[in-house]
Design an enzyme around this catalytic site. Structure first.
Site, short mmCIF file in Angstrom:
data_model
loop_
_atom_site.label_atom_id
_atom_site.label_comp_id
_atom_site.label_asym_id
_atom_site.label_seq_id
_atom_site.Cartn_x
_atom_site.Cartn_y
_atom_site.Cartn_z
CB VAL A 99 12.71 -10.61 -0.02
CG1 VAL A 99 12.96 -9.12 0.04
CG2 VAL A 99 13.93 -11.37 0.49
CG PHE A 135 3.76 -9.76 -0.65
CD1 PHE A 135 4.84 -9.89 0.21
CD2 PHE A 135 2.60 -9.19 -0.18
CE1 PHE A 135 4.76 -9.47 1.52
CE2 PHE A 135 2.50 -8.75 1.14
CZ PHE A 135 3.59 -8.90 1.99
CB CYS A 152 4.16 -15.02 -6.49
SG CYS A 152 3.50 -13.46 -5.89
CG HIS A 153 9.18 -10.92 -4.71
ND1 HIS A 153 9.99 -10.58 -3.66
CD2 HIS A 153 9.59 -10.16 -5.76
CE1 HIS A 153 10.85 -9.65 -4.04
NE2 HIS A 153 10.64 -9.39 -5.30
CG MET A 154 13.19 -12.40 -4.86
SD MET A 154 14.16 -11.09 -4.12
CE MET A 154 15.66 -11.97 -3.70
#
Length: 152
Positions: free
Chosen positions: A58, A48, A51-53
Site C-alpha cells: 500500500v 516505499f 518498506c511499508h505494510m
C-alpha cells in the site's frame, strides 16, 4: 495560455527534488499558474512498497499527499516570475479514500486557485482508473513575492 508537458529531468529542474523522493514520473499537461496533470506509475519496485505494510503493498498516505503537493507546486514553479525560486507549504487539508497498490497509474489533477502577494492556494485530486482515491486543499507561501515591512 502556454501548455506543455514535462519529463522527469525537467520536473527536477523546477522542483529541485530528486528521486527517490520525487513522486511524479511525468506531467502530461501543465498550464503555468493554472493547472497540472501529474502521473506516477506504481510498481512493486517503488522503494516505499518495500518498506511499508509489506504483507499488503500500500502506498503510504503521506506519499499520496506529497504527490499531490508536488503536482500543485509545479503550477507555481513553472510561472516565469517564479523560475529558480522556492515556496513552502503552510496549510494542508486532505482526505484519503482508498488504498493505492502497485500496478496502476496514480493520476493527479491540480488546480491553482489563487496566487497573490506570495500566497498560493490550490486543490489537487488523485485518481486510479477514474476513481478518486485522495484529495487535498493546500496553501503555499513564496517569501520572495511577499511584501516586506517598511522600516522607518
Amino acid at each position: 495560455m502556454k501548455r506543455f508537458s514535462l519529463n522527469i529531468d525537467q520536473i527536477t529542474q523546477y522542483l529541485e527534488i530528486s528521486p527517490p523522493f520525487l513522486m511524479i514520473d511525468y506531467v502530461k499537461e501543465i498550464i503555468p499558474g493554472k493547472s497540472a496533470h501529474g502521473i506516477k506509475k506504481l510498481t512493486e519496485n517503488d522503494w516505499f512498497f518495500k518498506c511499508h505494510m509489506q504483507r499488503e503493498l500500500v502506498m503510504p498516505g503521506t506519499l499520496q499527499i506529497e504527490t499531490m503537493l508536488q503536482t500543485l507546486a509545479l503550477t507555481i514553479h513553472t510561472m516565469e516570475r517564479h523560475k529558480g525560486k522556492f515556496s513552502y507549504i503552510t496549510d494542508i487539508n486532505t482526505k484519503l479514500f482508498s488504498k493505492i497498490s502497485p500496478g496502476y497509474q496514480f493520476i493527479i489533477h491540480a488546480d491553482l486557485s489563487s496566487y497573490k502577494r506570495g500566497i498560493a492556494k490550490g486543490v489537487a485530486v488523485g485518481k486510479i482508473n477514474d476513481t478518486k482515491v485522495c484529495q487535498g486543499e493546500f496553501t503555499f507561501i513564496s517569501p520572495h513575492d511577499m511584501p516586506r515591512p517598511q522600516v522607518n
